[in-house]
Structures are given as C-alpha cells and as structure tokens.
Design an enzyme around this catalytic site. Structure first.
Site, PDB file in Angstrom:
ATOM      1  N   GLY A  43     -10.445   9.736  13.583  1.00 10.41           N
ATOM      2  CA  GLY A  43     -10.710   8.603  14.484  1.00 10.41           C
ATOM      3  C   GLY A  43     -10.566   7.277  13.771  1.00 10.41           C
TER       4      GLY A  43
ATOM      5  N   ALA B 134      -6.712   4.811  10.688  1.00  7.26           N
ATOM      6  CA  ALA B 134      -7.254   3.452  10.500  1.00  7.26           C
ATOM      7  C   ALA B 134      -7.389   3.083   9.021  1.00  7.26           C
ATOM      8  CB  ALA B 134      -8.606   3.325  11.186  1.00  7.26           C
ATOM      9  N   ALA B 135      -6.755   3.863   8.146  1.00 10.36           N
ATOM     10  CA  ALA B 135      -6.912   3.590   6.712  1.00 10.36           C
ATOM     11  C   ALA B 135      -6.428   2.177   6.362  1.00 10.36           C
ATOM     12  CB  ALA B 135      -6.166   4.637   5.895  1.00 10.36           C
ATOM     13  N   GLY B 136      -5.319   1.771   6.966  1.00 10.04           N
ATOM     14  CA  GLY B 136      -4.792   0.427   6.709  1.00 10.04           C
ATOM     15  C   GLY B 136      -5.745  -0.643   7.221  1.00 10.04           C
ATOM     16  N   ASP B 137      -6.366  -0.390   8.365  1.00 10.64           N
ATOM     17  CA  ASP B 137      -7.309  -1.366   8.922  1.00 10.64           C
ATOM     18  C   ASP B 137      -8.556  -1.470   8.035  1.00 10.64           C
ATOM     19  OD1 ASP B 137      -5.590  -1.763  11.055  1.00 10.64           O
ATOM     20  OD2 ASP B 137      -6.472  -0.125  12.210  1.00 10.64           O
TER      21      ASP B 137
ATOM     22  N   LYS C 182       0.856  -1.192   0.000  1.00 11.45           N
ATOM     23  CA  LYS C 182       0.000   0.000   0.000  1.00 11.45           C
ATOM     24  C   LYS C 182       0.890   1.239   0.000  1.00 11.45           C
ATOM     25  CE  LYS C 182      -2.296  -1.092   3.878  1.00 11.45           C
ATOM     26  NZ  LYS C 182      -1.602  -2.088   4.632  1.00 11.45           N
TER      27      LYS C 182
END
Ligand code: RIB
Length: 306
Positions: free
Chosen positions: A287, A249-252, A220
């Site tokens: 968040g 939290a984009a990766g999550d 990514k």
C-alpha cells in the site's frame, strides 16, 4: 517553518497478483485494496508523519472518494486549507497492480488533479511567507507546476522536484528553477536519454541535470542505492538491505523524508539517508500511505543500520 507540497491526490485501487499481466491477458488477482494515494498526497503524509508542519495544495472532486481522501489527510495532520473541492470533476483514481516481487504498474485517471488553476496558485502565494521548503511532482498540469516553481523561487524558497511521471515534453526552463531533482533510474533515463545501467551512468545523468541548471541531482537506483551530484560534491549511498513487498510509494517516502530532513537543517547526505531509509521501510509494507513511516519508526531503523 513549514513545508508545502503541491500535487496530486488519488484513490488507489490496488490489485495484488502473482505476476503482472501481459497485453490481452486476463489474470486472476488475489486481493483488491482501496487506499489513499497520489504522489502529492503521499509526499505530504510522508512529511507529516515525520512531524513536519505540512500544507498540501491540490484538488479533489466533491464526491465520496474526495471526502474520504480529505478526511484521511486531516487525520494524518496535513493542513488541507489549500485543497479545493471541484464541483464538476471527479477525484483522481489510480489503478495499481502489484506482483509477488513487489513490482508495480500504475494507470492514473487524473480527474480533478488535471483541473488545478489560479485558485491553487493564489493560495500557494498566500502561504509562501511561512514556507521553508517546497516539494512538487508532475501529476498536476505542468504549466502550473512551472508557474508555482517560479513564484516559490522568487520567494527564495528551495524547490524540490520529483519529476514523475515524466511528461512527453519536459520544459527545459523548469530545470533552472529546481534546487533538487529526484528521479528514479527510469525517469532519469527518460529525461536525459542516458541508459542508466550502473553507478557511473547514473552519475553521468546527474551531471547532465546540473548542466541544464538544476543545483543538485539525486538519482534513485532502488535496491542499488542512490547517486547524487552538485557543483561541490558527488556521492553514493548503498541501499538498505530489505525484502520488498510493494515499492509503490517508496519514491514518495524518499521525497517526503528528504524534504523534512532538509527543512530541519540536516546536511544533504543526512537527508538522502533519511530518504533512503523511509523508502526502504515503505517497500516492506503493502500500500501507499499506510506504508509511510512515522518518526519513531524511521529513527529506530536508522539506529539499527548505523
Ligand atoms: O507514487 C505512487 C502514487 O502514484 C500512487 O499513490 C498513485 O496514486 C500514483 O499517483
């Protein structure tokens, strides 16, 4: 058809600041937010919001944070039967700083996340017969992640590994158990030693993971897109054009959407597109868990950019 997430659960204490502080500096922040987080919990909620039947296996402290976090997961429709409440160790906490550009720095106090043991492994084994996809990260003990991956592999279920955070000594034997690895550019560089500067170097890193035994490597690159490779294909998908306010939290979101799409039988390229779209949507909201899109939002976003 159910998805298992094996991983960490944290309470995120998020400070928003104009810029990240340098060593020794005291900086006035703007806001302090208390948000449910942890890579495992975030990825489980990401899957559940996209309507996948999702089990989270992990550990909380038997304290106020632990009870709040458990409730939030249940409200998000995550199956929490595999979450053990530790009597002796507090719940995990993450101290997160987010700057005006949406960049962050994170300090983790693992707490109960460091205490996963045979209890979680045995529970995992008990639910494997119904499972179709397994997703994990590295915020819980590494040796246990490896044992879990071995059991999942033996059961013939695909293993997706988000190798975050990268440990000092990554066990090379783990690569051979991984069907899909999903590092960001920093993690890919730390693991392979290849400086990721562009698409070519990211592809080179992906090939390195294949050589080590991984079946598919997805690197990514944030706002520069996603590169992937396996023994059949190599691909690239540009990033969706968004204005990021918090990339925490984009990766999550990416991992949860990728796993959900694969669980539904979509192709690898379609699953990567779901992941990129979910990651992009998540980066537009402050968040961690509050930023994870539901199915309608994701489908609408994908249609808009079709
Ligand atoms: O990936 C973001 C997460 O990393 C945060 O929720 C924090 O708890 C850490 O685990």
């Amino acid at each position: 058809m159910s998805l298992i997430v094996f991983g960490s659960i944290n309470l995120d204490l998020v400070a928003t600041v104009s810029r990240l502080p340098i060593a020794g500096e005291t900086l006035a922040g703007e806001r302090l937010l208390k948000i449910p987080g942890g890579k495992g919990a975030n990825q489980a909620v990401a899957c559940a919001r996209l309507e996948a039947t999702t089990h989270l296996v992990g550990r909380l402290g038997n304290d106020d944070f632990g009870h709040q976090l458990l409730l939030t997961l249940q409200e998000a429709q995550v199956c929490t039967d595999g979450i053990h409440m530790d009597q002796n160790t507090p719940s995990g906490v993450a101290l997160i700083t987010v700057d005006a550009q949406g960049q962050n720095s994170i300090i983790i106090i693992p707490g109960a996340n460091a205490c996963l043991d045979r209890t979680e492994l045995e529970y995992l084994q008990s639910i494997l017969p119904q499972a179709t996809v397994f997703l994990t990260q590295l915020e819980v003990p590494l040796s246990l992640v490896q044992e879990a991956a071995e059991k999942v592999k033996q059961a013939g279920i695909p293993v997706i590994l988000d190798p975050a955070p990268v440990p000092q000594n990554f066990p090379h034997a783990l690569y051979g158990l991984v069907d899909i690895i999903t590092p960001n550019e920093v993690e890919a560089a730390q693991l392979t030693g290849i400086a990721i500067e562009d698409r070519e170097s990211a592809t080179q890193a992906a090939y390195q993971f294949l050589e080590w035994g991984v079946k598919t490597a997805i690197v990514k690159l944030g706002d520069r897109g996603v590169v992937w490779a396996n023994h059949e294909e190599t691909g690239f998908l540009p990033a969706f054009p968004i204005r990021a306010v918090d990339t925490t939290a984009a990766g999550d979101a990416f991992n949860g959407a990728l796993a959900t799409a694969l669980n539904e039988g979509l192709s690898l390229q379609e699953a990567i597109q779901w992941g990129s779209a979910a990651g992009a949507i998540s980066a537009t909201v402050i968040g961690t868990q509050p930023s994870l899109p539901d199915r309608q939002t994701l489908e609408h976003f994908l249609q808009e950019y079709d």
